[in-house]
Design a protein around this motif. Sequence first.
Motif, short mmCIF file in Angstrom:
data_model
loop_
_atom_site.label_atom_id
_atom_site.label_comp_id
_atom_site.label_asym_id
_atom_site.label_seq_id
_atom_site.Cartn_x
_atom_site.Cartn_y
_atom_site.Cartn_z
N ILE A 41 0.30 2.71 -3.66
CA ILE A 41 -0.91 3.53 -3.62
C ILE A 41 -0.62 4.87 -2.94
O ILE A 41 -0.82 5.94 -3.50
CB ILE A 41 -2.04 2.82 -2.85
CG1 ILE A 41 -2.24 1.41 -3.38
CG2 ILE A 41 -3.32 3.65 -2.86
CD1 ILE A 41 -3.03 1.29 -4.64
N GLN A 42 -0.06 4.77 -1.72
CA GLN A 42 -0.02 5.96 -0.89
C GLN A 42 1.09 6.91 -1.31
O GLN A 42 0.89 8.11 -1.35
CB GLN A 42 0.15 5.54 0.57
CG GLN A 42 -0.20 6.61 1.55
CD GLN A 42 1.01 7.08 2.32
OE1 GLN A 42 2.08 6.51 2.18
NE2 GLN A 42 0.83 8.13 3.07
N TYR A 43 2.27 6.41 -1.64
CA TYR A 43 3.39 7.27 -2.00
C TYR A 43 4.34 6.52 -2.92
O TYR A 43 5.42 6.11 -2.52
CB TYR A 43 4.13 7.73 -0.74
CG TYR A 43 4.89 9.02 -0.92
CD1 TYR A 43 4.27 10.24 -0.67
CD2 TYR A 43 6.22 9.03 -1.36
CE1 TYR A 43 4.95 11.44 -0.84
CE2 TYR A 43 6.90 10.23 -1.53
CZ TYR A 43 6.26 11.42 -1.27
OH TYR A 43 6.93 12.60 -1.44
N TRP A 84 0.82 -1.20 0.00
CA TRP A 84 0.00 0.00 0.00
C TRP A 84 0.86 1.26 0.00
O TRP A 84 0.64 2.20 -0.76
CB TRP A 84 -0.94 -0.02 1.22
CG TRP A 84 -1.84 1.17 1.30
CD1 TRP A 84 -2.88 1.44 0.48
CD2 TRP A 84 -1.76 2.23 2.23
NE1 TRP A 84 -3.47 2.61 0.84
CE2 TRP A 84 -2.81 3.14 1.92
CE3 TRP A 84 -0.92 2.53 3.30
CZ2 TRP A 84 -3.02 4.29 2.64
CZ3 TRP A 84 -1.14 3.69 4.03
CH2 TRP A 84 -2.18 4.57 3.69
N THR A 85 1.90 1.28 0.87
CA THR A 85 2.74 2.49 0.91
C THR A 85 3.51 2.65 -0.39
O THR A 85 3.70 3.78 -0.85
CB THR A 85 3.75 2.44 2.07
OG1 THR A 85 4.42 1.18 2.01
CG2 THR A 85 3.09 2.61 3.40
#
Lengths: 412, 201
Positions: free
Chosen positions: B103-105, B99-100
Amino acid sequence: MSTMTERNFMLRDTKFVKSLETVGFALLIIGVVAGVASFLLMDADHEPLKRFFSSYLLAYTYFLGVAVTAMFFSALQYLVNAGWSALVRRIAEMFAPFIFVIILGFIPIVIDVFSTHQLFEWTHAGVMDPNAANFDPILKGKDWFLNPTFFVGRVIFYCVVWFLMYQTIVKNSLRQDEAGDDHTPTRRNKTLAAPMVILYALTISFAGIDLVMTLYPHWYSTMFGVQFFGGSFVATLSIIALFTVFLKEGGYLPQVTSEHYHDLGKMMFAFNVFWAYVSFSQFMLIWYGNLPEETVYFMDYRLVGGFEYFFYAIIVLHFALPFILLLPQANKRNPKILGGVAVLIILMHFIDLAWYVNPSLYHGHFTFGLQEISLFLFFAGMFVWMAASQFKSKKAVAVNDPFLEESVHLIS
Amino acid sequence: MDEQTLTQESGTRTIAAADAAGVNKDDVIAVLGNFTDPDKLTHAAQEIHAAGFVDFDIYTPYPVHGLDKAMGLPKTKLPLFSIGGAAFGLANAIFLQWWTATIQYPLNIGGKPYFSPWFGMPVMFELTVLLCALTTVFVMFGLMCGLPKWWHPLQDDEGFRKAVDDTHVVSIEAADARFTVESATALLGRLGADDVRVVTA
């Protein structure tokens, strides 16, 4: 102690020894027939001599690892004062005399290094000669290590160390059988085990590096010796577990209980994870480092042309399946599951080793077939047959071992 | 009570088995006996279990193999918690890394893929092992050993303190349905326990 010495653990002409002899002989014959057929039917364009040497090296390296590591297993039990293993330690020692086949078996490889030059790139004509067309400056820079004379010197050193290991650890264990309550041979082994384990660590690492890693001499990995040791150790433990299951279920070692299966299963599980950890560390660091001279070893050799299926098979069948099967306590204590996983690991270690040996020699061509399998069966036949002759002439249990009583009453 | 009776800080008292005849049965916490030989101890555990006692415990300075079986303890549920913790750690490691990083960064590092199981494996391994170990240890302490516990009714008994040194201590507790001071002391005496004694409130 008296309960143990009263029993005679000489298996002489029991069904177990007879079956071992039959199986060993059958494997030997199948290996020879299949080998002769497969090599004679080979097209001359496919370099049958090179294929013979590479198949020989593969099977040879496999059984080198197993035979030498069987002695290490014995030395390890002395070194750590292990009580649980006294009942099954002799089974490992039965495999140790195979090192004499290993010592003699170095001769074809030495011949290849000096004259036929089929295997090792660093022995090929011209690679060390600045005026030749195929001069390789990188190999020239490594020629202090990669030259036939030093290679043979190292081989002789390994053979001397393994001979010494056999003469001390294994022979002292056998002497204890006759020595009664005098525990001098065991005490000697306890002292000798420490230097022998250090020498074993050096020789098994460098044997792996010399025989397998230098097949592709441009590539290097400091993990290679450890990963060869890990694979050999888990294969050896599997063979010991398999023999223990056969002996117990055949009624020859009634003292073995599910507690011994449990401990053997724990060691198999632990060292299978150790092998996977080391193998993956080697792969992952090269993936992450992304240096061309390192990634080529996997990208252009081992993950293309059919060898990628070996890679997937190793992940699933050598690591994941044994991991899941050996995780529950009840499975480690079940002789059928323990024996089944042992067979799986024994076979998959061969695939693992083939995945390191063959791609280096047959760049881009998937090369694995009856030739490799027949020489493996030939060596397996000799190994089983030699084990049968050992079970025939030596006691299957170290009857006067001071830890035997503890091992019989083992609760893990 | 004569001079053999000791009054301790927390109010519990130890009475030698021989003097336990007049003791108030409602005050009794447990009957203790000490063993130094682990084989005798394992045999005693089998016998106490065979005699039908359920509320009894054994305190040892080191793990005595096979004692759990001899005491008739049920198979532990701890591995279920362990594998639950391991699966939670693995799922966490995969999700957080994926996710990190995607998606997130998302960060492009040397042209490598945003997420790959190869580089994620060390973190997956570490978090799996870490959460498996932490779950195992804390579930064991909290649910199975009843820790943290600031006070235990047997802690002031002199002989009980030897359980952290060189002696195995067996305690048959008064909570057991079959418990009587006479039967427990007789049983421990017959099994060869040293220093059989009664601890009362």
